[in-house]
Design a protein around this motif. Sequence first.
Motif, mmCIF file in Angstrom:
data_model
loop_
_atom_site.group_PDB
_atom_site.id
_atom_site.type_symbol
_atom_site.label_atom_id
_atom_site.label_comp_id
_atom_site.label_asym_id
_atom_site.label_seq_id
_atom_site.Cartn_x
_atom_site.Cartn_y
_atom_site.Cartn_z
ATOM 1 N N GLY A 130 0.888 -6.218 -12.895
ATOM 2 C CA GLY A 130 1.811 -7.335 -13.031
ATOM 3 C C GLY A 130 2.958 -7.318 -12.040
ATOM 4 O O GLY A 130 3.851 -8.160 -12.120
ATOM 5 N N TRP A 131 2.960 -6.371 -11.097
ATOM 6 C CA TRP A 131 4.010 -6.306 -10.080
ATOM 7 C C TRP A 131 3.476 -6.844 -8.751
ATOM 8 O O TRP A 131 2.296 -6.677 -8.422
ATOM 9 C CB TRP A 131 4.497 -4.872 -9.884
ATOM 10 C CG TRP A 131 5.343 -4.351 -11.012
ATOM 11 C CD1 TRP A 131 5.362 -4.777 -12.299
ATOM 12 C CD2 TRP A 131 6.257 -3.261 -10.951
ATOM 13 N NE1 TRP A 131 6.223 -4.045 -13.050
ATOM 14 C CE2 TRP A 131 6.801 -3.106 -12.245
ATOM 15 C CE3 TRP A 131 6.685 -2.419 -9.928
ATOM 16 C CZ2 TRP A 131 7.728 -2.134 -12.538
ATOM 17 C CZ3 TRP A 131 7.618 -1.438 -10.218
ATOM 18 C CH2 TRP A 131 8.140 -1.305 -11.526
ATOM 19 N N TYR A 132 4.352 -7.483 -8.002
ATOM 20 C CA TYR A 132 3.999 -8.056 -6.704
ATOM 21 C C TYR A 132 5.014 -7.625 -5.655
ATOM 22 O O TYR A 132 6.187 -7.438 -5.965
ATOM 23 C CB TYR A 132 4.013 -9.588 -6.765
ATOM 24 C CG TYR A 132 2.865 -10.196 -7.547
ATOM 25 C CD1 TYR A 132 2.874 -10.205 -8.941
ATOM 26 C CD2 TYR A 132 1.771 -10.734 -6.886
ATOM 27 C CE1 TYR A 132 1.825 -10.748 -9.653
ATOM 28 C CE2 TYR A 132 0.716 -11.300 -7.600
ATOM 29 C CZ TYR A 132 0.746 -11.300 -8.990
ATOM 30 O OH TYR A 132 -0.278 -11.830 -9.682
ATOM 31 N N VAL A 133 4.530 -7.487 -4.427
ATOM 32 C CA VAL A 133 5.430 -7.376 -3.269
ATOM 33 C C VAL A 133 5.468 -8.758 -2.617
ATOM 34 O O VAL A 133 4.433 -9.284 -2.204
ATOM 35 C CB VAL A 133 4.942 -6.324 -2.261
ATOM 36 C CG1 VAL A 133 5.863 -6.311 -1.040
ATOM 37 C CG2 VAL A 133 4.924 -4.943 -2.906
ATOM 38 N N VAL A 134 6.668 -9.341 -2.562
ATOM 39 C CA VAL A 134 6.851 -10.691 -2.028
ATOM 40 C C VAL A 134 7.773 -10.626 -0.813
ATOM 41 O O VAL A 134 8.892 -10.126 -0.914
ATOM 42 C CB VAL A 134 7.437 -11.640 -3.095
ATOM 43 C CG1 VAL A 134 7.589 -13.041 -2.513
ATOM 44 C CG2 VAL A 134 6.558 -11.671 -4.333
ATOM 45 N N LEU A 143 16.590 3.715 -8.943
ATOM 46 C CA LEU A 143 15.961 2.551 -8.308
ATOM 47 C C LEU A 143 16.370 2.440 -6.844
ATOM 48 O O LEU A 143 15.577 2.051 -5.993
ATOM 49 C CB LEU A 143 16.367 1.277 -9.075
ATOM 50 C CG LEU A 143 15.771 -0.035 -8.566
ATOM 51 C CD1 LEU A 143 14.264 -0.029 -8.703
ATOM 52 C CD2 LEU A 143 16.373 -1.216 -9.325
ATOM 53 N N GLU A 144 17.619 2.818 -6.538
ATOM 54 C CA GLU A 144 18.115 2.699 -5.164
ATOM 55 C C GLU A 144 17.318 3.579 -4.210
ATOM 56 O O GLU A 144 17.065 3.196 -3.074
ATOM 57 C CB GLU A 144 19.596 3.066 -5.112
ATOM 58 C CG GLU A 144 20.219 2.864 -3.741
ATOM 59 C CD GLU A 144 21.698 3.195 -3.736
ATOM 60 O OE1 GLU A 144 22.229 3.507 -4.806
ATOM 61 O OE2 GLU A 144 22.297 3.129 -2.658
ATOM 62 N N ASP A 145 16.890 4.786 -4.686
ATOM 63 C CA ASP A 145 16.106 5.675 -3.820
ATOM 64 C C ASP A 145 14.780 5.021 -3.433
ATOM 65 O O ASP A 145 14.346 5.096 -2.276
ATOM 66 C CB ASP A 145 15.837 7.004 -4.543
ATOM 67 C CG ASP A 145 17.110 7.824 -4.712
ATOM 68 O OD1 ASP A 145 18.143 7.416 -4.132
ATOM 69 O OD2 ASP A 145 17.070 8.843 -5.411
ATOM 70 N N VAL A 146 14.112 4.406 -4.419
ATOM 71 C CA VAL A 146 12.838 3.747 -4.133
ATOM 72 C C VAL A 146 13.064 2.573 -3.200
ATOM 73 O O VAL A 146 12.302 2.344 -2.258
ATOM 74 C CB VAL A 146 12.176 3.284 -5.445
ATOM 75 C CG1 VAL A 146 10.842 2.606 -5.152
ATOM 76 C CG2 VAL A 146 11.963 4.469 -6.388
ATOM 77 N N ALA A 147 14.142 1.816 -3.449
ATOM 78 C CA ALA A 147 14.414 0.640 -2.620
ATOM 79 C C ALA A 147 14.682 1.021 -1.179
ATOM 80 O O ALA A 147 14.197 0.376 -0.247
ATOM 81 C CB ALA A 147 15.607 -0.134 -3.200
ATOM 82 N N GLU A 148 15.458 2.085 -0.948
ATOM 83 C CA GLU A 148 15.766 2.501 0.420
ATOM 84 C C GLU A 148 14.525 2.981 1.154
ATOM 85 O O GLU A 148 14.368 2.768 2.346
ATOM 86 C CB GLU A 148 16.819 3.610 0.396
ATOM 87 C CG GLU A 148 18.199 3.133 0.050
ATOM 88 C CD GLU A 148 19.227 4.249 0.120
ATOM 89 O OE1 GLU A 148 20.407 3.941 0.032
ATOM 90 O OE2 GLU A 148 18.814 5.417 0.228
ATOM 91 N N HIS A 182 0.831 -1.206 0.000
ATOM 92 C CA HIS A 182 0.000 0.000 0.000
ATOM 93 C C HIS A 182 0.870 1.263 0.000
ATOM 94 O O HIS A 182 0.554 2.234 -0.701
ATOM 95 C CB HIS A 182 -0.905 -0.007 1.227
ATOM 96 C CG HIS A 182 -1.741 1.234 1.363
ATOM 97 N ND1 HIS A 182 -2.809 1.519 0.541
ATOM 98 C CD2 HIS A 182 -1.623 2.286 2.222
ATOM 99 C CE1 HIS A 182 -3.332 2.679 0.881
ATOM 100 N NE2 HIS A 182 -2.636 3.173 1.901
ATOM 101 N N ALA A 183 1.940 1.250 0.785
ATOM 102 C CA ALA A 183 2.830 2.422 0.834
ATOM 103 C C ALA A 183 3.452 2.680 -0.528
ATOM 104 O O ALA A 183 3.515 3.823 -1.002
ATOM 105 C CB ALA A 183 3.924 2.200 1.878
ATOM 106 N N LEU A 184 3.921 1.605 -1.198
ATOM 107 C CA LEU A 184 4.536 1.783 -2.516
ATOM 108 C C LEU A 184 3.495 2.213 -3.535
ATOM 109 O O LEU A 184 3.761 3.064 -4.396
ATOM 110 C CB LEU A 184 5.217 0.477 -2.944
ATOM 111 C CG LEU A 184 5.988 0.513 -4.264
ATOM 112 C CD1 LEU A 184 7.013 1.635 -4.254
ATOM 113 C CD2 LEU A 184 6.664 -0.820 -4.524
ATOM 114 N N ASP A 185 2.274 1.625 -3.452
ATOM 115 C CA ASP A 185 1.207 2.048 -4.366
ATOM 116 C C ASP A 185 0.876 3.524 -4.182
ATOM 117 O O ASP A 185 0.641 4.260 -5.149
ATOM 118 C CB ASP A 185 -0.048 1.211 -4.115
ATOM 119 C CG ASP A 185 -0.087 -0.038 -5.001
ATOM 120 O OD1 ASP A 185 -0.642 -1.051 -4.575
ATOM 121 O OD2 ASP A 185 0.455 0.009 -6.120
ATOM 122 N N THR A 186 0.845 3.967 -2.906
ATOM 123 C CA THR A 186 0.565 5.387 -2.628
ATOM 124 C C THR A 186 1.648 6.283 -3.220
ATOM 125 O O THR A 186 1.361 7.334 -3.800
ATOM 126 C CB THR A 186 0.470 5.616 -1.104
ATOM 127 O OG1 THR A 186 -0.553 4.787 -0.575
ATOM 128 C CG2 THR A 186 0.158 7.072 -0.796
#
Length: 848
Positions: free
Chosen positions: A263-267, A170-175, A52-56
């Motif tokens: 098509g993306w998942y959080v696993v 990508l690293e900013d989103v990952a952190e 939910h946080a990433l979707d937001t």
Amino acid sequence: MKKHSGSFLLFLIALSVLIIIVGGLLYMANVQQALHAHSVTDILEVTDQGRHALDTYLEKDEEMLQWLAVELSEVSSDNHVELKNKMYLLDNAEGAYICVDLTSGMRYTDLLQEGRALDAESLENYKALEGDGIREPFLDERTGIWTIGYYVRFAFADGSEGLVQKTQPLEDVAERFSLSFYNDTGFSYVVNRAGDILIRSQHRNSNRTFRNLFDIVDLQGNAAGAVRSFKDALRTGKQGVAQFRYQKEDYVFCYVPMENADGWYVVSIIPNRVIMEQANGILRQSQVLFVIIAACVLILAAFFLVNRRSTRRILLAEEKARKAAESANMAKSRFLSNMSHDIRTPMNVIIGMTKLATDHAEEPAKVREYLKNISKSGNLLMGLINDILDLSKIESGKMTLNEDSVSLPELMTDLVSIVQPLVEKKDQQFEIRLHQVEHELYYFDALRLNQVLINLLSNATKFTPPCGVITVDVSERPSPKEHCAHLEFRVADTGMGMKPEFIEHLFDAFTREQDSRVNRIEGTGLGMAITKMIVDIMQGSITVESEPGRGTVFTVSLDLRLDREESDQTSPLPALHILAADDDPDTCRSIEQFLHELGIDPDVTQDSRTAVNLAIEAHERGEDYDLILLDWKMPGISGVEAATLIRQRTSREIPVVVFSGYDWATIEAAALAAGVDGFLQKPIFKSTLNRCIRQYVLYTAAPDAVHGGSADLSGRRFLLTEDNALNQEIAKELLTEMGAQVEIAENGQECVDRFQQSATGYFDLILMDVHMPVMDGYEATRQIRRLEREDAATIPIFAMTADAFAEDIQLARQAGMNSHIPKPLNIPVMLREIQRFLGPDNKKAHME
């Protein structure tokens, strides 16, 4: 008969024991299964929170892109000027933006002033993007780093097809969105339907070897049916849980589909043994319990009591685990909610006011008001970002202190200049007082201590009503540490105060007291948390005393290392007759102590009328004072009024100097008209008094340089090295307005070449950006310092960069730079540094 009875009893006992054992085994199996299922459910819920946080976060960027697409759809594709202007407004936005004309192949970005044509391959790549969506991570051709991008297709006003895209590392989103569980033993990943890992946790314990989830489960001998079901679930957008073996260990996989990225998942992946650790502890206790019950089968009542107690412990443990998970989820949600609100609010103002300024470009009065609001919101946003970066830096353990020799008088003077506009706006009384301060030079991180004091004083001004009193008391005592002094900074106010229950959480991040008086005051709730962390890093302490309606007192205690090179090099002063007046007894004691240390026995009074009478009596005796020091604000008659009376009854030759904690500009006209010769900024140090006496009595010291937002740089020539056109324009305009000549180099190599080809002494100073193409600022500085010419080693080189942490300042020094100016540019700071290296005594004119 008894034998049969005994056998029957043994049979009953054996049967009871067997029933207990079997029942116990079944019970433990059920408990183990229930605890495991509950823990997995918690992990699945936390995974959904992360999703939910990433979707937001993605939804925010999609809204921004939709807004930008609407703006661009109102422009014709051949209107290059309007297109570049709309993109250029995003220069300071988070991430990088690009607009592509899919018909002509032209692209516009927030970093370039002109549109550029795409090559055929790149254009085809953009044409292949359909509708609106998010791109899987790709290697950015410009930066060479892995990037994630969001895009929207639209039509220009003339019907041509266009596409707008936002990218960020990508690293900013990952952190920002990496989740970890159970003391960093489990981690979350973002994957696509094919199982490819798109975003992975940056934590050092996370697995970074595999690139595809299906490879993990396929190569470990897992059941083919279970693997097939897992793959089908990801392909069909289902949510669920699976368990597989990896490297001879069972792992639990919790997967949740994302809403804003098709098509993306959080696993989330976590070892099964970690999930079962708590359950196993409970089961071991149950096993012991059942052994005791089996050995004591005759006391069944005790069995029920123990069993009930054990069950209660299980329920309490489950409840504790549930509350811990809920607390973690609430903390994450609260953080994201605060972040979203506090960032969106000034961003909305900036975007809206920018649009209004564009629409009313022909109305200067309105545009000035819009720009004022943009500047205010920009400063608020910058403060929030700085607080968040500081908090993240401290909590990750990456913040380091940049300790250097610092003048305490300069630090206090800078602090006064920052706080003065705040207290004057609310007509508050502000005073800094010294107590037994014997040293002036220390080794510490001036930036961080200044940040601590500004945070405390900023809160004091916010929460103190108009006409309230704010004081800073600086005290020095011996330190238990060798070659150190113990300094206390006591910041007190007469504001609204705080409730005892809030003080307990004062230093928690994003914490503000819930009060109708407080809710109207802007703030992020990060300042005090950062203040506490900085003081802890400096190995000091901070305490607070407060009562509602009676004000607040913060005390910061630090052991600061003394500068061993500090010594009293003051040449002896003659026996002078000096009069000083201030209504504050602490200031009077401090001035009297410092003058005694300078070899002078002064007359000191706390009453302005007494000071006037003493000056007149001394004049009538023919023993005029050599110097008269008067505080500006005193009861009865002010220092300026006292100076007027002294001038009327005594000699005009007596130097009269006014000192105050307020700005000289506030009283300058009235003071000069009253015959005042000069001004001293409080707090008054020994060096301040020494310099004042030498300037106004002995005439052996030059006047202080004027601190302000402008300076005379006539005859100076600067080499500005900067690759960003807008930053070039801003810096050049500011310096040119002050009389300087500015030449521009767009990268480090060009800077080295221009300097090497110039005559010796042609340039007075180099302003060097750090991050540039071709050659960065560090390497350019090193090459200049190695040149075999007279001024290569002496020309001042200033780092001009957004990298503003202590380690960045250290890197600049190691490269050979003389100073570090952080972006966005603080003009008074930049001018102060320029004056420090190119003071008026060194002024020269260039011959063309």
